[in-house]
Write an enzyme that holds these catalytic residues in place. Structure first.
Site, mmCIF file in Angstrom:
data_model
loop_
_atom_site.group_PDB
_atom_site.id
_atom_site.type_symbol
_atom_site.label_atom_id
_atom_site.label_comp_id
_atom_site.label_asym_id
_atom_site.label_seq_id
_atom_site.Cartn_x
_atom_site.Cartn_y
_atom_site.Cartn_z
ATOM 1 N N HIS A 1 22.110 36.500 -47.677
ATOM 2 C CA HIS A 1 23.566 36.413 -47.765
ATOM 3 C C HIS A 1 24.046 35.089 -47.179
ATOM 4 C CE1 HIS A 1 22.386 38.714 -44.126
ATOM 5 N NE2 HIS A 1 23.274 37.938 -43.515
ATOM 6 N N TYR B 1 28.658 37.731 -46.298
ATOM 7 C CA TYR B 1 28.884 38.315 -47.620
ATOM 8 C C TYR B 1 27.697 38.006 -48.525
ATOM 9 C CZ TYR B 1 33.766 39.121 -46.346
ATOM 10 O OH TYR B 1 34.906 39.553 -45.725
ATOM 11 N N THR B 2 27.441 38.904 -49.468
ATOM 12 C CA THR B 2 26.389 38.695 -50.453
ATOM 13 C C THR B 2 27.030 38.393 -51.802
ATOM 14 O OG1 THR B 2 24.943 40.275 -49.326
ATOM 15 C CG2 THR B 2 24.372 39.697 -51.587
ATOM 16 N N CYS C 1 23.024 49.867 -46.838
ATOM 17 C CA CYS C 1 24.128 48.939 -46.584
ATOM 18 C C CYS C 1 25.443 49.686 -46.728
ATOM 19 C CB CYS C 1 24.085 47.755 -47.535
ATOM 20 S SG CYS C 1 25.218 46.424 -47.054
#
Length: 315
Positions: free
Chosen positions: A104, A125-126, A281
């Site tokens: 990420h 964030y990915t 996640c």
């Protein structure tokens, strides 16, 4: 006829054939036809122009792990009242982030605080895009009333920039690293899962046989992010299966109801084995509950900070 050589060797790709080889060849052949004594100059010019073209078409990885860089917002697609996909430009049409699958990026912004001076806030964030899509990267972000970066992102307009650095993270996906993934995602926790799911499916033609079972938990049906995309992937790939769970299901709902339970994990995800990895996640309370549930089902105890070799990996 297989196009595997072109896929593995970028210098055999259509862009190089059309942009380098054909123009250079036409220049040289033209001189042979019109005026042979110009041939040495034509060959030198073809080499110079071809070299410049190759240089300009090279793949540029832009991420720097220790330096924040600015990237301009080029497009903002509203998904719902508090969810949007943000597209950011990279320095050139051939540039890529250089982000390994499973990792990420960090986003930073200096924001006002309720009490005291402004403070730099950093969040991870990915991207939902990948390095196979040069020239830009996409972020799917849900804005929360108490969020710092998420609210800041929601306020951005096209032309403004964000600060990004990376890659970050312990997960690096490689084809067939396990026989199967079990995945449990909550809300925006779907983004690293989607990154891996898409990579696995893209790798099918070259031999990626990884099986994937995903439990995707949300509060309401309208909270399910990218449902159409996920359903289409599951429809097109028999090795990917998705199971939805809702706290507040609508009438006639045929998926899971309530919180994700050990029974759901047993029913829908692969059983513990040395060639199985469980990926988690979502919100911290959910991750804590899933770590306990997985251990009770025979998975190895999840560590506070996940490492690549862990059987249970929390992003």
């Amino acid at each position: 006829m297989s196009n595997a050589p072109a896929a593995s060797n970028p210098y055999l790709s259509k862009s190089y054939v059309d942009g380098v080889y054909i123009p250079s060849g036409l220049l040289i052949v033209g001189c042979l036809i019109v005026k042979r004594e110009w041939l040495p100059y034509a060959m030198a010019l073809a080499l110079a122009l071809g070299g410049y073209k190759v240089f300009s078409m090279r793949v540029q990885k832009v991420l720097k792990p220790d330096v924040f860089q600015n990237f301009e917002l080029s497009e903002k697609t509203i998904i719902s009242h508090n969810v949007a996909i943000y597209r950011f430009k990279l320095p050139s049409a051939t540039a890529i982030l250089g982000l390994p699958i499973g990792q990420h990026i960090s986003i930073a912004a200096t924001l006002p605080q309720p009490e005291g001076p402004n403070k730099e806030i950093v969040r991870s964030y990915t991207p939902i895009s990948g390095d196979h899509q040069p020239g830009y990267f996409d972020l799917l972000i849900k804005s929360y009333p108490t969020g710092n970066i998420s609210k800041y992102m929601a306020s951005l307009i096209v032309g403004q920039s964000i600060k990004v650095r990376g890659p970050k993270g312990a997960m690096v996906y490689t084809p067939n690293m396990v026989r199967a993934f079990g995945m449990i995602a909550g809300g925006t926790g779907i983004t690293p899962m989607l990154q891996i799911i898409r990579a696995v499916i893209r790798g099918r033609p070259t031999g990626d046989k990884t099986e994937i079972d995903l439990i995707f938990a949300n509060v309401n049906k309208e909270d399910i992010l990218l449902k159409e995309d996920l359903d289409q992937l599951a429809k097109e790939d028999k090795g990917f299966r998705i199971h939805y769970v809702l706290n507040n299901p609508p009438e006639g709902w045929d998926g899971g109801v309530g919180f994700v339970t050990p029974e759901m994990i047993t029913k829908w995800l692969p059983k513990p084995a040395n060639d199985i990895k469980l990926l988690l996640c979502g919100p911290p309370p959910m991750i804590s509950a899933m770590k306990k549930a997985s251990e009770s089902l025979g998975f190895k105890k999840a560590k506070p900070v996940s490492k690549l070799d862990d059987q249970v990996f929390a992003f």
